[in-house]
Design a protein around this motif. Structure first.
Motif, PDB file in Angstrom:
ATOM      1  N   UNK A  90       8.242  -2.682 -12.585  1.00 26.66           N
ATOM      2  CA  UNK A  90       8.384  -3.846 -11.953  1.00 26.66           C
ATOM      3  C   UNK A  90       7.472  -4.971 -12.493  1.00 26.66           C
ATOM      4  N   UNK A  91       6.602  -4.591 -13.495  1.00 24.82           N
ATOM      5  CA  UNK A  91       5.389  -5.373 -13.936  1.00 24.82           C
ATOM      6  C   UNK A  91       4.650  -6.114 -12.978  1.00 24.82           C
ATOM      7  N   UNK A  92       4.191  -5.367 -12.150  1.00 24.99           N
ATOM      8  CA  UNK A  92       3.137  -5.939 -11.085  1.00 24.99           C
ATOM      9  C   UNK A  92       1.699  -5.386 -11.117  1.00 24.99           C
ATOM     10  N   UNK A  93       0.801  -6.055 -10.670  1.00 28.77           N
ATOM     11  CA  UNK A  93      -0.536  -5.714 -10.648  1.00 28.77           C
ATOM     12  C   UNK A  93      -0.862  -4.482  -9.891  1.00 28.77           C
ATOM     13  N   UNK A  94      -1.466  -3.374 -10.267  1.00 25.61           N
ATOM     14  CA  UNK A  94      -1.753  -2.286  -9.482  1.00 25.61           C
ATOM     15  C   UNK A  94      -3.280  -1.939  -9.424  1.00 25.61           C
ATOM     16  N   UNK A  95      -3.500  -1.186  -8.335  1.00 28.37           N
ATOM     17  CA  UNK A  95      -4.969  -0.516  -8.094  1.00 28.37           C
ATOM     18  C   UNK A  95      -4.843   0.872  -7.621  1.00 28.37           C
ATOM     19  N   UNK A  96      -5.495   1.773  -8.529  1.00 28.74           N
ATOM     20  CA  UNK A  96      -5.219   3.111  -8.193  1.00 28.74           C
ATOM     21  C   UNK A  96      -6.345   3.745  -7.301  1.00 28.74           C
ATOM     22  N   UNK A  97      -7.283   3.249  -6.726  1.00 25.43           N
ATOM     23  CA  UNK A  97      -8.498   3.620  -6.156  1.00 25.43           C
ATOM     24  C   UNK A  97      -8.617   2.489  -4.946  1.00 25.43           C
ATOM     25  N   UNK A  98      -7.890   2.095  -4.074  1.00 23.37           N
ATOM     26  CA  UNK A  98      -8.024   1.111  -3.096  1.00 23.37           C
ATOM     27  C   UNK A  98      -9.106   1.755  -1.920  1.00 23.37           C
ATOM     28  N   UNK A  99      -9.447   2.914  -2.081  1.00 22.16           N
ATOM     29  CA  UNK A  99     -10.001   3.617  -1.106  1.00 22.16           C
ATOM     30  C   UNK A  99     -11.621   3.784  -1.538  1.00 22.16           C
ATOM     31  N   UNK A 100     -11.821   3.062  -2.522  1.00 21.78           N
ATOM     32  CA  UNK A 100     -13.315   3.254  -2.849  1.00 21.78           C
ATOM     33  C   UNK A 100     -13.972   1.701  -3.189  1.00 21.78           C
ATOM     34  N   UNK A 101     -15.017   1.305  -3.040  1.00 23.77           N
ATOM     35  CA  UNK A 101     -15.540  -0.083  -3.252  1.00 23.77           C
ATOM     36  C   UNK A 101     -15.193  -0.710  -4.531  1.00 23.77           C
ATOM     37  N   UNK A 102     -14.976   0.106  -5.585  1.00 28.48           N
ATOM     38  CA  UNK A 102     -14.593  -0.544  -6.884  1.00 28.48           C
ATOM     39  C   UNK A 102     -13.293  -0.885  -6.918  1.00 28.48           C
ATOM     40  N   UNK A 148       0.874  -0.952  -0.011  1.00 26.89           N
ATOM     41  CA  UNK A 148       0.203   0.199   0.032  1.00 26.89           C
ATOM     42  C   UNK A 148       0.994   1.215   0.136  1.00 26.89           C
ATOM     43  N   UNK A 149       0.714   1.993  -1.210  1.00 23.80           N
ATOM     44  CA  UNK A 149       1.698   2.972  -1.364  1.00 23.80           C
ATOM     45  C   UNK A 149       0.953   4.579  -1.345  1.00 23.80           C
ATOM     46  N   UNK A 150       1.585   5.670  -2.128  1.00 23.39           N
ATOM     47  CA  UNK A 150       1.081   6.767  -2.329  1.00 23.39           C
ATOM     48  C   UNK A 150       1.666   7.748  -1.243  1.00 23.39           C
ATOM     49  N   UNK A 151       2.057   8.849  -1.777  1.00 30.79           N
ATOM     50  CA  UNK A 151       2.964   9.764  -0.684  1.00 30.79           C
ATOM     51  C   UNK A 151       2.167  10.931  -0.510  1.00 30.79           C
ATOM     52  N   UNK A 179      -1.325  -1.058  -4.411  1.00 32.83           N
ATOM     53  CA  UNK A 179      -2.351  -0.241  -4.657  1.00 32.83           C
ATOM     54  C   UNK A 179      -2.233   1.057  -3.958  1.00 32.83           C
ATOM     55  N   UNK A 180      -2.927   2.212  -4.143  1.00 30.19           N
ATOM     56  CA  UNK A 180      -2.754   3.330  -3.467  1.00 30.19           C
ATOM     57  C   UNK A 180      -4.135   3.987  -3.397  1.00 30.19           C
ATOM     58  N   UNK A 181      -4.468   4.976  -2.703  1.00 28.55           N
ATOM     59  CA  UNK A 181      -5.870   5.777  -2.633  1.00 28.55           C
ATOM     60  C   UNK A 181      -5.828   6.594  -3.938  1.00 28.55           C
ATOM     61  N   UNK A 182      -7.204   6.993  -4.379  1.00 31.52           N
ATOM     62  CA  UNK A 182      -7.364   7.759  -5.630  1.00 31.52           C
ATOM     63  C   UNK A 182      -6.565   9.083  -5.425  1.00 31.52           C
ATOM     64  N   UNK A 183      -6.860   9.812  -4.228  1.00 23.38           N
ATOM     65  CA  UNK A 183      -6.435  11.210  -4.088  1.00 23.38           C
ATOM     66  C   UNK A 183      -5.076  11.305  -3.465  1.00 23.38           C
ATOM     67  N   UNK A 184      -4.068  10.288  -3.779  1.00 25.68           N
ATOM     68  CA  UNK A 184      -2.816  10.732  -3.211  1.00 25.68           C
ATOM     69  C   UNK A 184      -2.034  11.758  -4.008  1.00 25.68           C
TER      70      UNK A 184
END
Length: 292
Positions: free
Chosen positions: A239-251, A191-194, A223-228
């Motif tokens: 690094x060719x890994x799976x990512x999610x850019x909005x883990x803070x919402x249900x989708x 879980x990232x995002x700065x 993954x990281x939150x949308x509004x990071x």
């Protein structure tokens, strides 16, 4: 004398008439400009009210969609990760995003074995602490304290070994931990995002950590939150890994569950995403296969 006086009076009259004409004309133009501006402002106010109504309507519609997604998520993810052991590593600044990820994974039946929150160990001020911790754990003096520490962290989280090493690093203020470090596992959620101004931390810590985890055959989803403020996604893509850019919402939380289950891709709503949700979920294959 009379002719000269007459000419002078005539000239004064002419200039006086010109002055009066200019004054009247400018007053008329000023009045017209003010009236024109008033009309334009009235039009703008009307348009603004219309746009405000549209925005409020769209916000209400979005809220209803989110409410539906939040209600539907438990049904979609139920038992998708049953008995799967997962470790969470927070490398960024958003603890609430870590909690969102944890809640979604647990709703899918996953066992969250550990949650490890890294301090900013890429900061130059942490070098001394890193060196001391590695020296205490290994008995040697590391050439690169950060790399050595990340190697230890990766092995401790995935290998069910070196749990004492995590304790040492926590005492040194390099990380905080929750859970157990005695189980072997290969499912890792980062879980990232700065909140800072640059992505130095993701380059110096995340990419090196991901490489260490991959060498241990870990399956990684980041993954990281949308509004990071600072997105880690572009760096993670290296690094060719799976990512999610909005883990803070249900989708995004739903996408996270199916990503951990094995659906690879870059999911979310930012430009860095390929899809909003995994194709496996979108086509409904989960109903016929994953519930068996």
């Amino acid at each position: 004398m009379l002719d000269l006086r007459y000419h002078l009076i005539s000239l004064v009259s002419v200039f006086l008439a010109l002055a009066i004409g200019m004054l009247v004309g400018s007053s008329f133009l000023a009045g017209s400009s003010i009236d024109s501006l008033k009309r334009e402002f009235a039009i703008l106010r009307t348009e603004n009210r219309v746009q405000q109504v549209i925005i409020e309507s769209q916000q209400d519609r979005l809220k209803k969609h989110n409410d539906f997604a939040r209600a539907a998520m438990p049904l979609l993810v139920n038992n998708q990760l049953i008995w799967r052991r997962v470790a969470i590593i927070q490398t960024g600044d958003y603890s609430e995003a870590t909690q969102s990820a944890k809640t979604a994974l647990e709703a899918a039946g996953a066992q969250i074995i550990s949650v490890t929150t890294l301090s900013d160990i890429s900061d130059p001020g942490a070098q001394s602490k890193l060196r001391q911790a590695v020296r205490e754990i290994t008995g040697g003096d590391p050439q690169d304290p950060l790399e050595a520490a990340l190697d230890i962290i990766a092995k401790a989280i995935t290998g069910g070994e070196m749990s004492d090493a995590i304790d040492v690093m926590e005492r040194r203020g390099l990380l905080s931990k929750a859970g157990d470090y005695v189980w072997r596992l290969n499912k890792i959620v980062i879980v990232g995002g700065g909140k800072g101004r640059s992505d130095d931390r993701v380059v110096n810590v995340d990419l090196a950590l991901i490489e260490k985890l991959k060498s241990l055959n870990a399956f990684i989803v980041a993954c990281e939150p949308f509004d990071t403020k600072v997105s880690y996604i572009p760096a993670w893509h290296r690094k060719d890994i799976t990512t999610i850019d909005n883990v803070d919402d249900p989708t995004g939380q739903t996408a996270l569950v199916f990503a951990v289950a094995g659906d690879a891709g870059n999911f979310g709503v930012k430009e860095s995403a390929d899809r909003i949700i995994p194709e496996y979920l979108e086509k409904g294959l989960w109903r016929s296969e994953r519930r068996r």
